[in-house]
Write an enzyme that holds these catalytic residues in place. Structure first.
Site, PDB file in Angstrom:
ATOM      1  N   CYS A  24      46.529  90.907 106.214  1.00  0.00           N
ATOM      2  CA  CYS A  24      45.925  90.843 104.666  1.00  0.00           C
ATOM      3  C   CYS A  24      44.683  89.510 104.911  1.00  0.00           C
ATOM      4  CB  CYS A  24      46.737  90.761 104.041  1.00  0.00           C
ATOM      5  SG  CYS A  24      47.266  92.026 103.495  1.00  0.00           S
ATOM      6  N   HIS A 171      42.151  88.297  97.516  1.00  0.00           N
ATOM      7  CA  HIS A 171      42.837  89.931  98.393  1.00  0.00           C
ATOM      8  C   HIS A 171      43.137  90.659  96.952  1.00  0.00           C
ATOM      9  CE1 HIS A 171      45.062  92.314 100.653  1.00  0.00           C
ATOM     10  NE2 HIS A 171      46.385  91.568 100.307  1.00  0.00           N
ATOM     11  N   ASN A 202      46.118  98.172  97.657  1.00  0.00           N
ATOM     12  CA  ASN A 202      46.410  96.991  98.962  1.00  0.00           C
ATOM     13  C   ASN A 202      45.715  97.672  99.899  1.00  0.00           C
ATOM     14  OD1 ASN A 202      46.536  94.980 100.433  1.00  0.00           O
ATOM     15  ND2 ASN A 202      48.593  95.021  99.736  1.00  0.00           N
TER      16      ASN A 202
END
Length: 254
Positions: A24, A171, A202
């Site tokens: 990520c 994020h 996500n």
């Protein structure tokens, strides 16, 4: 092979191309690498692509993660500029907590046709799949302690003040974490925070470039504004920097 050379070939290019694996946090890591390459003259322009296909590694029966993850990609071009548009990157890792977001080989409750055929042969071990496993509360606690310090450090390294931050694009993992970071940092109520997780989920390394596009296209942010970026996730790792937002893309999807 890495995905980058294949993409370069599809673009008709034989340029240097390589994958950067930081989960990520990958996009902010890649921005830093590209920025440094341009600064020292290794490259004039660098195409940075954040892309993930997380649904291939998501267990649809895991109530703790199946509804979170998604597939996506987003890209930017980094090039020379008369004005500094990317600050030094603040980054780090905590490998002691790597198990908080990991992959595990399991025999799923459902099987593909190939797996079913193999499973019928008693002489062959059934195939498993790699599934993402996440300890949500453990990640949340780590983020609550580690990330506010990283954000403050990123602002200090950038040379701007907290009051100069016009947009916050973290994020897209958890809206609660993002709001907590904004509150801990003391950003004003007028500072918009990306919340693209509502639309795309996500998407790991793709989440920040997708969120940037959504904010620019929707008018929540404007090209030329000063934005604070922060990516974090598996590793556990994080990276962040202050950037000048690019113009809104001409082709829109929102």
């Amino acid at each position: 092979p890495a995905a980058a050379p294949i993409l370069a070939a599809r673009l008709g290019s034989g340029a240097a191309a390589f994958d950067l694996s930081a989960a990520c946090a990958g996009y902010c890591h890649a921005i830093s690498v590209a920025n440094d390459m341009v600064r020292v003259g290794t490259a004039e322009h660098v195409l940075v692509v954040g892309v993930e296909k997380l649904l291939d590694f998501t267990d649809p029966q895991d109530r703790g993660s199946a509804f979170i993850f998604g597939d996506g990609s987003g890209a930017v071009v980094i090039g020379p500029s008369d004005e500094n548009g990317i600050s030094p990157t603040v980054w780090g890792s905590d490998g002691d907590n790597a198990g908080a977001i990991s992959q595990n080989m399991e025999i799923p409750a459902y099987m593909t046709h190939a797996q079913e055929m193999q499973h019928k042969d008693p002489a062959v071990e059934p195939l498993g799949r790699m599934f993402v496993q996440m300890e949500g509360q453990r990640v949340f606690r780590w983020a609550a302690i580690t990330l506010p310090k990283a954000l403050s450090s990123a602002i200090d390294q950038s040379g701007v003040s907290k009051d100069d931050i016009e947009v916050f694009i973290p994020h897209q993992a958890n809206a609660r974490i993002n709001e907590l970071m904004k509150a801990n940092l003391g950003l004003g109520e007028h500072v918009p925070v990306a919340n693209d997780i509502e639309h795309t989920g996500n998407t790991s390394a793709a989440s920040i470039p997708l969120a940037i596009e959504e904010m620019l296209v929707s008018g929540k942010a404007k090209g030329g504004q000063t934005a604070l970026l922060l990516a974090f996730g598996a590793g556990l790792s994080y990276a962040g920097q202050v950037v000048t937002l690019p113009p809104a893309p001409k082709i829109t999807s929102f």
